[in-house]
Design an enzyme around this catalytic site. Sequence first.
Site, PDB file in Angstrom:
ATOM      1  N   CYS A   1      -0.351  23.430  31.543  1.00 27.34           N
ATOM      2  CA  CYS A   1      -1.327  24.076  32.420  1.00 27.34           C
ATOM      3  C   CYS A   1      -1.129  23.559  33.845  1.00 27.34           C
ATOM      4  O   CYS A   1      -0.468  22.558  34.062  1.00 27.34           O
ATOM      5  CB  CYS A   1      -2.735  23.760  31.965  1.00 27.34           C
ATOM      6  SG  CYS A   1      -3.024  24.142  30.249  1.00 27.34           S
TER       7      CYS A   1
ATOM      8  N   LYS B   1      24.321  25.758  21.264  1.00 25.74           N
ATOM      9  CA  LYS B   1      23.939  25.506  22.651  1.00 25.74           C
ATOM     10  C   LYS B   1      25.157  25.613  23.546  1.00 25.74           C
ATOM     11  O   LYS B   1      25.119  26.224  24.596  1.00 25.74           O
ATOM     12  CB  LYS B   1      23.322  24.114  22.727  1.00 25.74           C
ATOM     13  CG  LYS B   1      22.099  23.910  23.481  1.00 25.74           C
ATOM     14  CD  LYS B   1      20.839  24.644  23.203  1.00 25.74           C
ATOM     15  CE  LYS B   1      20.814  25.826  22.318  1.00 25.74           C
ATOM     16  NZ  LYS B   1      19.537  26.233  21.790  1.00 25.74           N
TER      17      LYS B   1
ATOM     18  N   HIS C   1      38.416  22.679   3.974  1.00 29.26           N
ATOM     19  CA  HIS C   1      38.499  24.014   3.389  1.00 29.26           C
ATOM     20  C   HIS C   1      38.877  25.075   4.417  1.00 29.26           C
ATOM     21  O   HIS C   1      38.526  26.243   4.248  1.00 29.26           O
ATOM     22  CB  HIS C   1      37.178  24.355   2.698  1.00 29.26           C
ATOM     23  CG  HIS C   1      36.849  23.404   1.586  1.00 29.26           C
ATOM     24  ND1 HIS C   1      37.540  23.400   0.390  1.00 29.26           N
ATOM     25  CD2 HIS C   1      35.949  22.391   1.509  1.00 29.26           C
ATOM     26  CE1 HIS C   1      37.049  22.433  -0.381  1.00 29.26           C
ATOM     27  NE2 HIS C   1      36.098  21.809   0.278  1.00 29.26           N
TER      28      HIS C   1
ATOM     29  N   GLU D   1      23.418  23.524  15.727  1.00 29.85           N
ATOM     30  CA  GLU D   1      22.630  23.703  16.953  1.00 29.85           C
ATOM     31  C   GLU D   1      23.416  23.231  18.189  1.00 29.85           C
ATOM     32  O   GLU D   1      23.376  23.864  19.241  1.00 29.85           O
ATOM     33  CB  GLU D   1      21.298  22.953  16.808  1.00 29.85           C
ATOM     34  CG  GLU D   1      20.475  22.775  18.075  1.00 29.85           C
ATOM     35  CD  GLU D   1      19.981  24.052  18.728  1.00 29.85           C
ATOM     36  OE1 GLU D   1      20.165  25.147  18.152  1.00 29.85           O
ATOM     37  OE2 GLU D   1      19.446  23.977  19.852  1.00 29.85           O
TER      38      GLU D   1
ATOM     39  N   LYS E   1      15.416  35.629  26.115  1.00 29.80           N
ATOM     40  CA  LYS E   1      14.571  34.553  25.593  1.00 29.80           C
ATOM     41  C   LYS E   1      13.866  34.981  24.304  1.00 29.80           C
ATOM     42  O   LYS E   1      13.793  34.223  23.355  1.00 29.80           O
ATOM     43  CB  LYS E   1      13.537  34.164  26.656  1.00 29.80           C
ATOM     44  CG  LYS E   1      12.620  33.019  26.260  1.00 29.80           C
ATOM     45  CD  LYS E   1      13.352  31.710  26.335  1.00 29.80           C
ATOM     46  CE  LYS E   1      12.602  30.553  25.722  1.00 29.80           C
ATOM     47  NZ  LYS E   1      13.529  29.532  25.198  1.00 29.80           N
TER      48      LYS E   1
ATOM     49  N   ARG F   1       5.565  27.565  35.381  1.00 30.65           N
ATOM     50  CA  ARG F   1       5.288  26.764  34.183  1.00 30.65           C
ATOM     51  C   ARG F   1       4.871  27.638  33.010  1.00 30.65           C
ATOM     52  O   ARG F   1       4.817  27.164  31.883  1.00 30.65           O
ATOM     53  CB  ARG F   1       4.167  25.768  34.469  1.00 30.65           C
ATOM     54  CG  ARG F   1       4.486  24.812  35.600  1.00 30.65           C
ATOM     55  CD  ARG F   1       3.271  24.033  35.999  1.00 30.65           C
ATOM     56  NE  ARG F   1       2.895  23.080  34.967  1.00 30.65           N
ATOM     57  CZ  ARG F   1       3.254  21.811  34.977  1.00 30.65           C
ATOM     58  NH1 ARG F   1       4.007  21.355  35.946  1.00 30.65           N
ATOM     59  NH2 ARG F   1       2.872  21.012  34.027  1.00 30.65           N
TER      60      ARG F   1
ATOM     61  N   TRP G   1      -2.367  27.417  29.596  1.00 25.00           N
ATOM     62  CA  TRP G   1      -1.435  27.788  28.540  1.00 25.00           C
ATOM     63  C   TRP G   1      -2.069  27.255  27.276  1.00 25.00           C
ATOM     64  O   TRP G   1      -2.040  26.054  27.023  1.00 25.00           O
ATOM     65  CB  TRP G   1      -0.071  27.163  28.811  1.00 25.00           C
ATOM     66  CG  TRP G   1       1.008  27.881  28.103  1.00 25.00           C
ATOM     67  CD1 TRP G   1       1.586  29.062  28.470  1.00 25.00           C
ATOM     68  CD2 TRP G   1       1.641  27.503  26.880  1.00 25.00           C
ATOM     69  NE1 TRP G   1       2.521  29.426  27.558  1.00 25.00           N
ATOM     70  CE2 TRP G   1       2.591  28.501  26.569  1.00 25.00           C
ATOM     71  CE3 TRP G   1       1.487  26.439  26.011  1.00 25.00           C
ATOM     72  CZ2 TRP G   1       3.375  28.443  25.438  1.00 25.00           C
ATOM     73  CZ3 TRP G   1       2.281  26.391  24.883  1.00 25.00           C
ATOM     74  CH2 TRP G   1       3.210  27.385  24.619  1.00 25.00           C
TER      75      TRP G   1
ATOM     76  N   GLU H   1      26.355  29.284  23.871  1.00 21.97           N
ATOM     77  CA  GLU H   1      25.377  30.119  24.584  1.00 21.97           C
ATOM     78  C   GLU H   1      25.503  30.020  26.099  1.00 21.97           C
ATOM     79  O   GLU H   1      25.420  31.021  26.790  1.00 21.97           O
ATOM     80  CB  GLU H   1      23.958  29.623  24.261  1.00 21.97           C
ATOM     81  CG  GLU H   1      23.224  30.344  23.182  1.00 21.97           C
ATOM     82  CD  GLU H   1      21.810  29.799  23.033  1.00 21.97           C
ATOM     83  OE1 GLU H   1      21.655  28.619  22.687  1.00 21.97           O
ATOM     84  OE2 GLU H   1      20.867  30.568  23.250  1.00 21.97           O
TER      85      GLU H   1
ATOM     86  N   ASN I   1      -6.095  19.426  32.470  1.00 20.81           N
ATOM     87  CA  ASN I   1      -4.820  19.493  31.746  1.00 20.81           C
ATOM     88  C   ASN I   1      -4.836  18.374  30.723  1.00 20.81           C
ATOM     89  O   ASN I   1      -5.306  17.275  31.035  1.00 20.81           O
ATOM     90  CB  ASN I   1      -3.640  19.231  32.684  1.00 20.81           C
ATOM     91  CG  ASN I   1      -3.301  20.430  33.517  1.00 20.81           C
ATOM     92  OD1 ASN I   1      -3.979  21.451  33.460  1.00 20.81           O
ATOM     93  ND2 ASN I   1      -2.260  20.297  34.320  1.00 20.81           N
ATOM     94  N   GLY I   2      -4.279  18.622  29.554  1.00 21.98           N
ATOM     95  CA  GLY I   2      -4.221  17.564  28.544  1.00 21.98           C
ATOM     96  C   GLY I   2      -4.952  17.975  27.279  1.00 21.98           C
ATOM     97  O   GLY I   2      -5.317  19.148  27.115  1.00 21.98           O
TER      98      GLY I   2
HETATM   99  C1  G6P Z   1      16.469  34.007  21.002  1.00 17.38           C
HETATM  100  C2  G6P Z   1      16.433  32.808  21.920  1.00 17.38           C
HETATM  101  C3  G6P Z   1      16.733  31.544  21.121  1.00 17.38           C
HETATM  102  C4  G6P Z   1      15.753  31.402  19.973  1.00 17.38           C
HETATM  103  C5  G6P Z   1      15.738  32.652  19.092  1.00 17.38           C
HETATM  104  C6  G6P Z   1      14.559  32.623  18.121  1.00 17.38           C
HETATM  105  O1  G6P Z   1      17.754  34.217  20.557  1.00 17.38           O
HETATM  106  O2  G6P Z   1      17.384  32.956  22.961  1.00 17.38           O
HETATM  107  O3  G6P Z   1      16.660  30.422  21.962  1.00 17.38           O
HETATM  108  O4  G6P Z   1      16.103  30.293  19.196  1.00 17.38           O
HETATM  109  O5  G6P Z   1      15.563  33.818  19.899  1.00 17.38           O
HETATM  110  O6  G6P Z   1      13.388  32.717  18.862  1.00 17.38           O
HETATM  111  P1  G6P Z   1      11.963  32.220  18.388  1.00 17.38           P
HETATM  112  O7  G6P Z   1      11.062  32.519  19.551  1.00 17.38           O
HETATM  113  O8  G6P Z   1      11.606  33.048  17.173  1.00 17.38           O
HETATM  114  O9  G6P Z   1      12.046  30.783  18.065  1.00 17.38           O
END
Ligand code: G6P
Length: 600
Positions: A2, A477, A496, A473, A595, A27, A72, A480, A98-99
């Site tokens: 927030c 990253k 394998h 992961e 996103k 934010r 938020w 991506e 906030n908090g």
């Molecule tokens: C998109 C985003 C990823 C995320 C995935 C799942 O591909 O770019 O960063 O992991 O969606 O999104 P969610 O909001 O369901 O965690």
Amino acid sequence: MCGIVGYIGKKPAFPILLSGLKRLEYRGYDSFGFFVLNKNKPFLFKKVGKISEFEQNFPNPDGEIGIAHTRWGTTGKISEANAHPHYDCQQNIFLVHNGIIENYQEIKERLIKEGHKFLSETDTEVICHLIEKYFERNLEEAVRKALREVRGTYGIAVISKKDPQKIVVARLSSPIILGINKDEFLVASDPAAIITHTRQVINLDDNEIAVLKPDGFFILKEKPLETIEWKIEEAEKGGYPHFMLKEIIEEPEVIENAIRGRLIIEEGSVKLGGLDSVSAQLREMDKLVLVACGTAHYAAMVGEYMLEEYAGLPCEVDIASEFRYRKPVVDEKTAAIFVSQSGETADTLAALREMKKKGILTIGITNVVGSTQSRETDAGVYTRSGPEIAVASTKAFLGQLATLAMLTIYLGRQSEMSLVTGKRIIEELAKLQELAREVLKKAPEIEKLAKKYRNFKNFWFIGRKYNFPIALEGALKLKEISYLHAEGIAGGELKHGPLALIDENFPTIAICPSDSVYEKMISNIQEIKAREGPVIAIATQGNEEIKKIVDDVIYIPKTLEMLTPLLSIIPLHLFAYYMAVLLGNDVDKPRNLAKVITVE
Ligand code: G6P
């Protein structure tokens, strides 16, 4: 999360508050509000949505004192009543916060018995009523007494109609800065909100209370003036060049927020209020399915290892887009857990609806309060990671892992997990934020590594058991945001097929903390080295031996095996980040990606 802005001086407060709030928009927020004190008519304005939706019709109230907030939601749904500023029964005290106030339920029950009437579901409102209770004539005195009773974190700015001409500000583990100008003072949770007015600031410390008046201010302790050097664009990212870096740096805080108020150390157990309504039903379950997409899917995979080992529950993890088209075998003793940062991912929601149609108990692990997933699941736990802006998910992953660890304790303690084991995991969880901070100190080292490896075009990431999903992961990253070819594989799969690609031009990042599969990982590393593949190891602090085998090592502190993913992923997030920066990519908005994926 927030945002707070406050102003007291000789100018109309409203336009200053408005421009400050707009600078905090980065934010993320779901609602906002203003309070401006004007002798004739105090002005309170709260709305759900974005400031830009209402800006055309904003009133322009008079008054040279005011506070404003972007919310938020974490406690209570997204609504006007839950937006800040909040106020007391007599509409004398107006406050932004906030908090999280951890003991708000017990305070609220007590205050209701004393006759206070609450208008919102927030934890914040209890502070207003506590200040009301102690208010005689002097606002700072009442604030001081009220804050003695609350547990948790806060950054607050308070105005009283009966003690006007001042803003009282206080903080505990939630940032608050004071902006100092000639004849005017500002307060903010973030420099971005005030930087266009003044660069002379005082950072309030924990447990300090400041009083801002039109002709001066005082704090209980002398504090030096500091000067902010940040550029405006930097300030809007909390001083970092990219949201992604800001969000990685927030990872320790994310762990802290996820576990705050939820660990019951003496009982070796956790309190997950969002599961209370289904706790009896959960006890009956003999199978879990975890469903998610992208990074959240990898978090679910780590969850599978945790839940099977410590809660003794058979788990099945699937990608939502596959799960929804399979014919999964589930029955009334299956609970389906959906993991999603946004709570809006189309495939995850479709899988959720499939399960609901079958009458299966559905649980959400979600970051965004009030999201579709959080509304449609039977029960759930919020990860409290704060808004994540960069497309590539980083900090949300840590929130998901911490939440899955707590879910493991919750379900485990309902069945076979002993008190001793419960306590052991909780004690380690409580230490994790500090350990994560230690890992972040390696950022310069990791940046150097990125420089060394920037010209390679292909990377393997290998790991076993809890760190197999971390290999996935880490590779996700890197691909991506750097657009390099990276694949994550289980160490045991190397022979394998993948080994065929290893040569001096194909480096491997091996996640090999000192755990139950360490020896196996060393065998894998040796297989790679025998073929001249460069290896970067993520190893446990103190393991000097490994230096003899690999090319580079990044150390992480020791923790419980099940919690190592929360530490081992941090260097991989940083590595991907620095690689992408070096390659000149748009780190926060990688090409072709979004996103939130709201289409199939
Ligand atoms: C998109 C985003 C990823 C995320 C995935 C799942 O591909 O770019 O960063 O992991 O969606 O999104 P969610 O909001 O369901 O965690």
